[in-house]
Design an enzyme around this catalytic site. Sequence first.
Site, short mmCIF file in Angstrom:
data_model
loop_
_atom_site.label_atom_id
_atom_site.label_comp_id
_atom_site.label_asym_id
_atom_site.label_seq_id
_atom_site.Cartn_x
_atom_site.Cartn_y
_atom_site.Cartn_z
N GLU A 96 0.82 -1.21 0.00
CA GLU A 96 0.00 0.00 0.00
C GLU A 96 0.85 1.25 0.00
O GLU A 96 1.97 1.27 0.51
CB GLU A 96 -0.93 0.00 1.22
CG GLU A 96 -1.94 -1.11 1.08
CD GLU A 96 -3.19 -0.86 1.88
OE1 GLU A 96 -3.92 -1.82 2.10
OE2 GLU A 96 -3.42 0.29 2.29
N CYS A 129 3.25 8.29 1.17
CA CYS A 129 3.88 7.38 2.12
C CYS A 129 4.10 6.06 1.38
O CYS A 129 3.13 5.44 0.95
CB CYS A 129 2.94 7.21 3.32
SG CYS A 129 3.47 5.98 4.50
N CYS A 136 6.81 -7.22 7.30
CA CYS A 136 7.93 -6.65 8.06
C CYS A 136 8.41 -7.69 9.05
O CYS A 136 7.61 -8.43 9.63
CB CYS A 136 7.49 -5.39 8.81
SG CYS A 136 8.86 -4.57 9.68
N CYS A 140 6.89 -5.54 15.80
CA CYS A 140 6.35 -4.60 16.79
C CYS A 140 4.91 -5.02 17.15
O CYS A 140 4.09 -5.24 16.27
CB CYS A 140 6.37 -3.17 16.26
SG CYS A 140 8.03 -2.64 15.80
N CYS A 143 1.62 -3.23 15.66
CA CYS A 143 1.58 -2.90 14.23
C CYS A 143 0.96 -4.03 13.40
O CYS A 143 1.36 -5.19 13.53
CB CYS A 143 3.00 -2.61 13.76
SG CYS A 143 3.14 -2.32 12.00
N1 SAH Z 1 9.12 0.48 9.93
C1 SAH Z 1 9.28 1.88 9.99
C2 SAH Z 1 8.35 2.64 9.07
C3 SAH Z 1 6.95 2.13 8.96
S1 SAH Z 1 5.96 2.16 10.43
C4 SAH Z 1 9.12 2.38 11.41
O1 SAH Z 1 8.71 1.59 12.28
O2 SAH Z 1 9.45 3.54 11.65
C5 SAH Z 1 5.51 3.90 10.46
C6 SAH Z 1 5.02 4.41 11.81
O3 SAH Z 1 3.70 3.95 12.09
C7 SAH Z 1 5.88 3.99 13.00
O4 SAH Z 1 6.21 5.14 13.74
C8 SAH Z 1 4.97 3.09 13.79
O5 SAH Z 1 5.30 3.18 15.15
C9 SAH Z 1 3.60 3.65 13.46
N2 SAH Z 1 2.47 2.74 13.64
C10 SAH Z 1 2.40 1.42 13.37
N3 SAH Z 1 1.17 0.94 13.65
C11 SAH Z 1 0.43 1.99 14.09
C12 SAH Z 1 -0.92 2.15 14.54
N4 SAH Z 1 -1.76 1.13 14.56
N5 SAH Z 1 -1.33 3.38 14.92
C13 SAH Z 1 -0.48 4.43 14.88
N6 SAH Z 1 0.79 4.34 14.45
C14 SAH Z 1 1.25 3.13 14.08
FE1 SF4 Z 2 7.81 -2.97 11.02
FE2 SF4 Z 2 7.60 -2.12 13.53
FE3 SF4 Z 2 7.59 -0.33 11.52
FE4 SF4 Z 2 5.50 -2.01 11.90
S1 SF4 Z 2 6.21 -0.36 13.27
S2 SF4 Z 2 6.46 -1.52 9.97
S3 SF4 Z 2 6.55 -3.90 12.60
S4 SF4 Z 2 9.27 -1.72 12.14
#
Ligand code: SAH
Ligand code: SF4
Length: 383
Positions: A96, A129, A136, A140, A143
């Site tokens: 996406e 974005c 991934c 986390c 996520c």
């Molecule tokens: N992997 C990279 C970039 C993609 S995630 C990273 O982790 O920085 C982009 C952002 O979305 C991250 O800051 C993550 O903490 C946040 N994120 C992930 N799931 C989320 C959710 N359900 N609600 C709000 N932010 C979220």
């Molecule tokens: Fe990957 Fe964590 Fe970023 Fe989600 S928040 S995309 S699991 S690094």
Amino acid sequence: MAAAANAPDLRSASLEELGVLVERMGEKPFRARQLFRWIHHKGAGSMEEMTDLPRPFRERLSRDTRLTTLAVDAVQRSSDGTRKYRLRTEDGKFIEAVYMPEEPGPDAFDPEADDEDEPGRKRARRTLCVSTQVGCAMGCGFCMTATMGLVRNLTAGEIADQVYRVNADLRDVPGVDPQRPLTNLVYMGMGEPLHNYVNVKRSLDLLLHPEGANFSHRHVTVSTSGLVPNIQRLGEETRVKLAVSLNATTDEQRARLMPVDKKWNIAALIDACRKFPMKYGRRITFEYVLLKDVNDTDADARRLADLLAGLPAKVNLIPYNENPGLEFGDPGAERVQAFRRILEGRGFAAMVRKNRGRDISAACGQLAVAGQKEAPIRLGARA
Ligand code: SAH
Ligand code: SF4
């Protein structure tokens, strides 16, 4: 005749590599630049579009090379202008990309408009974005992308092509400059950019190339969950901006949410940030997803300010976008504002990231996992 799947991908090739290819095919050197412009400036979706290339050359290219192009599988449009694109790779994986338009506004009242490189920004910003991986590996706990695990890395061509497919879709949208539909890029979609470093770096070289899409390094941000050695490498090898997903203020708390913390703890991460080249009055963006009753207390806010003390930093507070099946919650507006006030009281620029396209659950990092498993739902599809 279609080229084999393992034929070299023109979309991922640098201008220099195209030069070598063109020479090997016995063509004139200027053909390399012409090809590069078709692929990265005009965003051609096929070799057939390259009408000013001699037919025999085009036929040879189609036989011996490929041009990776994503298919637009579905587009969801939100009432705030956000568009979520579900794109299909040539091997049938879904990724996406999320488009977020912002009108120019008085910076003080428009936190998203804060840009240290453009004080008093007057122009509208149209940001995409992009994803860097299918799934991934970082795991986390909050996520959605993490629930897929890592399926595969995207190639440089697939990362760049997200921009070209979205540009093509936006060109006839009222108010969008057809010469430059997208102005800004954030690498914050599915995947961990620094876990796919080589392809991400290559995609930056393609997207920032003056003969290509010609994005300015000031308008491109790469976000990471904290892969320390590659933060350093990114600082050495590029001039793009850095965003770090911190999300917690003690290692105990962070390691529970983000397993990467067990490998590179908060001290190592902050140390890498201090060493990140901060030319041109840049600041590092620290993302902090606010999770109800997990990391949202006043004590957390004070610890966050302590951690960032002395760093050229701004903080993006992201109220958690709730996901079915994951047990975390949004702390609510009041808690979010209290958290923000503590940071501001300590002198930090703290923005609450607007929940863009909430009606289509388009928050970056919360990108659809559904499409991978189910038959694609078609919403405003224009495949
Ligand atoms: N992997 C990279 C970039 C993609 S995630 C990273 O982790 O920085 C982009 C952002 O979305 C991250 O800051 C993550 O903490 C946040 N994120 C992930 N799931 C989320 C959710 N359900 N609600 C709000 N932010 C979220
Ligand atoms: Fe990957 Fe964590 Fe970023 Fe989600 S928040 S995309 S699991 S690094």
